[in-house]
Design a protein around this motif. Structure first.
Motif, PDB file in Angstrom:
ATOM      1  N   GLN A  30      16.901  -7.391  21.053  1.00 29.76           N
ATOM      2  CA  GLN A  30      15.567  -7.407  21.656  1.00 29.76           C
ATOM      3  C   GLN A  30      14.891  -6.160  21.602  1.00 29.76           C
ATOM      4  N   ILE A  33      13.724  -4.896  18.056  1.00 31.76           N
ATOM      5  CA  ILE A  33      12.461  -5.358  17.529  1.00 31.76           C
ATOM      6  C   ILE A  33      11.180  -5.270  18.483  1.00 31.76           C
ATOM      7  N   GLN A  34      11.449  -5.255  19.982  1.00 31.64           N
ATOM      8  CA  GLN A  34      10.073  -5.099  20.595  1.00 31.64           C
ATOM      9  C   GLN A  34       9.728  -3.807  21.129  1.00 31.64           C
ATOM     10  N   ASN A  35      10.809  -2.847  21.249  1.00 37.74           N
ATOM     11  CA  ASN A  35      10.325  -1.420  21.788  1.00 37.74           C
ATOM     12  C   ASN A  35      10.687  -0.395  20.502  1.00 37.74           C
ATOM     13  N   ARG A  36       9.472   0.092  20.354  1.00 38.65           N
ATOM     14  CA  ARG A  36       9.323   1.034  19.370  1.00 38.65           C
ATOM     15  C   ARG A  36       9.721   2.673  19.997  1.00 38.65           C
ATOM     16  N   GLU A  64      15.922 -13.155  20.604  1.00 35.85           N
ATOM     17  CA  GLU A  64      14.851 -13.330  19.420  1.00 35.85           C
ATOM     18  C   GLU A  64      14.985 -14.639  18.628  1.00 35.85           C
ATOM     19  N   THR A  76      17.742  -7.208  12.629  1.00 37.69           N
ATOM     20  CA  THR A  76      17.356  -5.950  13.011  1.00 37.69           C
ATOM     21  C   THR A  76      17.351  -4.839  11.825  1.00 37.69           C
TER      22      THR A  76
END
Length: 845
Positions: A30, A33-36, A64, A76
């Protein structure tokens, strides 16, 4: 950076009801994918990829939208970093699973050991490292020479029994039935048959506490987890408790030598020692009837050594540290073993946690409550399986023998990392040494390690400033002079990189540089290199040689012919006319660029730079250094330079520099070798002979001599009775052959100590030959005195100019000795000519 660790689920840990997706894997997927704004890292071992169901089963919840961990990880498109790549060969299931099911963007393999690929058969068989798109390769030799790791000082004790032939051999095995053992003690042999569960002490009492646990088709396994194959031999002494006790004492001595220095630094270093042992139960007992004899033995030796340390003059803080250690010996040491994970003992659990996981706590000098943390001695059985290492290990003591050569190399690696101080700062500027203590069965470890390291030395290597300093010292040169000579001959560049095109020529001219590994990086304290092992001089044999020895030790002066003075001035002037005076030096940089062609990584040569620089010298220093290297009087040098300046008008102050100096010296030495051979003579000096390398001032023989003076290598065995010394110390295989050759009619013979005779040579140096012989003539009427120069070369054409000059000087010297009433036959020996042939030729004259 956020780290998650995936561990195998313990039996019974899965609760009934909803089967939830593994938390750490879900967080990784997660977050990736979500937190850059974060880098997510997931740590796992290879067993999870091949055996555990945690990655392959379907869960009731998802991450996800993925219910299977492997599919979620695949989404990922991660970067995979593989540590210990030799455990992940490309054909193994774990590696294939990474490639096919995780499908990473990139795989980085990072480690000291890589898998190997074998191709072809028979003569065409080839084995090479499985490097794919190699980005960087720091070989072991470079790591040692650049002080990126500790050096190694290996040490062992000779067996207490004094006998190296008491062994136990496994002669045959019958799978799951019995094993046949043969005890060899001197010339006597005794056979034994053991079955699974039998104690090995039935064969020899030294094996007390060790049992036969398994018998395979090819070998046996013991309760200390040692595996031996059919045909292997076991040395009895390595299992003897008395021998182990001496090893412990030796290890403690080396430890406290190092600890004292490290404690007194401005930023202190916690000093650790690691002990590899055979049997966990010899250190840690789980039952009341078990006897941890090794632990008791260690604490006894530790107490004695701590009491000795208090007698040394030490600072107050270190005294307090030692006194705290004495107050609680058990707190000074700890162990970690595979079985400890199942132990219910809280103290064992706390000890294991500190050693394995809380490294900073282990490296601290004090606990949180302010009391001293004295734990610095660690015992283990199979450290390799735990993957443990610690940068502050300065002593490794192996109370057991390793199986494979790979294991031995990996074990020593546990102590090679550079240390950190009490604040966790890496100390990278100083040189450190790992004390590596083994039993006598690994006495050759240091030599084998050097050979192993030098296998990795590439065709083009670097030399070090430390090596230049040592070679310059041996040759009696200034460091800068030697360096400039290497530059002038294009042997190296300014980065100390050896010119591949001139590599062979360089090593012929300067063989001292040929060893890839620096001399002091891996040492063997038992060889006497550092501490000077002594070799006994046989007094009766010396008396037979005394007359010859004293005659060749008489002092002589060398006189050049009068005409040489004029020749020197003319030669120097001609050399200056050949334009050796230059204004500056030019350097070129080489640049290598790593780039990708879309499939593989390539290395191509990039654009470098050209540098011009000057190294001027004051004129008086220029003359002084020229005089020191050529032995030409200062007035003569000055006169020739002035003459050249007046007649040619070419000298300016920028030309008086290091480069010009090196060019003149090189050209003048070449002229001497070409023109001064034989243009000199010797005259005896009226000086009283004092003590020599072999004798005291009163003429009596010394009892012993340092081994390194007569030979850097030491061979086992006893030399013939006629030989001067009681040991076979030599520098080349041809010398070793000479020593062990018991030739008829030889009364006595011996190796001449290095630089002991010191015959002056016309180039300003000295020369000392290799062997001396006193021989009986065939008719028995007269003794012959023979001096032999041994060169382990195929042809005399292989001799360097300096070697020819020395031999030429020796021939003239011994001719003069004959004129003075004492005849000595001087002979040269090369490969293919035995000492027996050489003596026979002289006897036939």
């Amino acid at each position: 950076l956020e780290l998650g660790i995936v561990e195998a689920q313990k039996k019974g840990s899965q609760k009934k009801g909803r089967n939830n997706f593994p938390l750490n894997i879900g967080t990784f997927v997660q977050g990736s994918i979500q937190n850059r704004n974060k880098i997510y890292v997931l740590l796992m071992n290879s067993a999870l990829l091949t055996n555990a169901k945690i990655l392959t089963q379907e869960y009731d919840s998802s991450a996800e939208g993925y219910f299977q961990p492997l599919a979620a990880l695949n989404s990922t498109r991660p970067f995979v970093i593989i540590d210990e790549p030799h455990r992940f060969s490309c054909d193994q299931m774990a590696y294939q699973k990474i490639i096919k099911e995780i499908c990473p963007q990139c795989i980085l393999r990072y480690g000291a050991t890589f898998p190997e690929i074998t191709s072809g058969k028979g003569k065409d068989k080839k084995t090479e490292k499985d490097y794919q798109n190699l980005l960087y390769d720091l070989n072991s030799c470079q790591a040692f020479n650049r002080n990126l790791i500790k050096g190694i000082a290996k040490e062992h004790l000779e067996p207490l029994s004094g006998s190296k032939d008491e062994k136990v051999r496994i002669t045959s095995v019958a799978r799951n039935d019995c094993a046949h053992f043969l005890l060899i003690s001197g010339k006597q042999t005794t056979s034994y048959i053991l079955h699974t569960g039998d104690p090995l002490s039935l064969v020899h009492p030294a094996f007390e506490g060790i049992y036969l646990t398994a018998i395979t088709a090819t070998g046996v396994e013991f309760s200390n987890q040692t595996i031996k194959q059919r045909g292997e031999e076991m040395d009895v002494d390595i299992f003897m408790s008395s021998y182990q006790e001496q090893m412990l004492i030796l290890a403690l001595k080396r430890h406290f030598e190092t600890e004292r220095r490290n404690f007194e630094r401005s930023f202190r270093i916690k000093t650790l020692a690691l002990f590899f042992i055979d049997n966990r139960h010899s250190y840690r007992s789980d039952k009341s009837d078990e006897h941890p004899y090794l632990k008791e033995m260690f604490e006894k030796a530790l107490k004695q050594q701590l009491e000795k340390e208090l007698k040394h003059p030490v600072n107050e803080a270190y005294r307090e540290y030692i006194e705290a250690s004495l107050q609680d010996l058990s707190a000074c040491h700890g162990g970690y073993f595979a079985n400890d994970n199942d132990s219910s003992d809280e103290e064992v659990a706390r000890e294991t946690k500190e050693i394995l996981h809380d490294k900073m706590a282990l490296l601290s000098f004090k606990h949180e409550d302010g009391s001293y943390n004295t734990r610095r001695f660690i015992f283990s059985q199979w450290a390799l399986k735990e993957g443990w290492d610690n940068p502050n290990v300065f002593t490794i003591c192996k109370l057991r023998s390793s199986g494979s050569e790979t294991s031995k190399l990996q074990e020593v690696g546990r102590g090679l990392r550079l240390p950190v101080d009490e604040f966790g700062t890496r100390i990278a500027k100083d040189e450190f040494t790992l004390n590596y203590i083994v039993d006598f069965t690994e006495r050759d470890f240091a030599e084998q390690l050097v050979q192993e390291i030098n296998k990795d030395v590439p065709a083009t290597i670097y030399i070090t400033t430390d090596k230049i300093r040592k070679v310059a010292g041996k040759r009696g040169l200034a460091e800068k002079v030697l360096f400039m000579d290497l530059i002038a001959n294009d042997y190296i560049d300014m980065d100390f990189k050896i010119n591949p095109a001139k590599r062979d020529v360089f090593f012929t001219a300067y063989p001292e540089f040929e060893t890839g590994l620096a001399d002091d990086k891996v040492t063997d304290r038992n060889t006497g290199k550092n501490e000077g092992r002594k070799v006994q001089i046989r007094p009766d044999n010396y008396r037979e040689l005394r007359n010859l020895w004293e005659k060749i030790n008489e002092k002589y002066l060398l006189f050049l012919e009068k005409e040489v003075d004029g020749m020197v001035e003319d030669a120097l002037y001609d050399i200056l006319c050949q334009n050796p005076l230059i204004t500056y030096g030019t350097l070129y940089s080489n640049r290598d660029e790593v780039s990708s062609d879309g499939e593989t990584m390539k290395v191509k040569e990039g654009t470098g730079f050209e540098f011009q620089f000057e190294k001027r010298l004051p004129y008086n220093l220029f003359l002084k250094r020229l005089h020191q290297r050529t032995f030409v009087p200062l007035q003569t040098l000055h006169r020739v330079l002035c003459k050249y300046h007046q007649e040619q008008q070419k000298i300016n102050d920028r030309q008086i520099n290091e480069f010009s100096l090196s060019n003149i010296i090189k050209a003048f030495n070449n002229w001497k070798y070409d023109n001064l051979q034989g243009r000199f003579n010797y005259s005896k000096a009226n000086l009283r002979l004092k003590g020599t390398a072999l004798s005291n001032p009163d003429g009596s023989p010394k009892k012993e001599i340092v081994q390194g003076i007569i030979g850097t290598r030491l061979s086992e065995g006893i030399p013939p009775e006629k030989y001067l010394y009681n040991a076979i110390a030599y520098d080349s295989p041809l010398e070793q052959t000479n020593i062990i050759s018991d030739v008829d009619n030889v009364i006595v013979y011996g190796k001449i100590p290095r630089r002991s005779i010191a015959i002056p040579t016309f180039d300003g140096g000295t020369y000392s030959p290799d062997f001396m012989y006193v021989v009986q003539r065939k008719d028995g009427s007269k003794e012959l005195n023979i001096i032999v120069e041994t060169k382990d070369i195929v042809s005399e054409n292989d001799l360097r100019g300096t070697e020819r000059a020395k031999i030429n000087s020796a021939e003239i010297f011994f001719d003069q000795l004959k004129l003075d009433g004492y005849r000595v036959h001087y002979q040269r020996q090369i490969q293919g000519k035995s000492i027996q042939q050489l003596i026979a030729e002289i006897q036939g004259e």
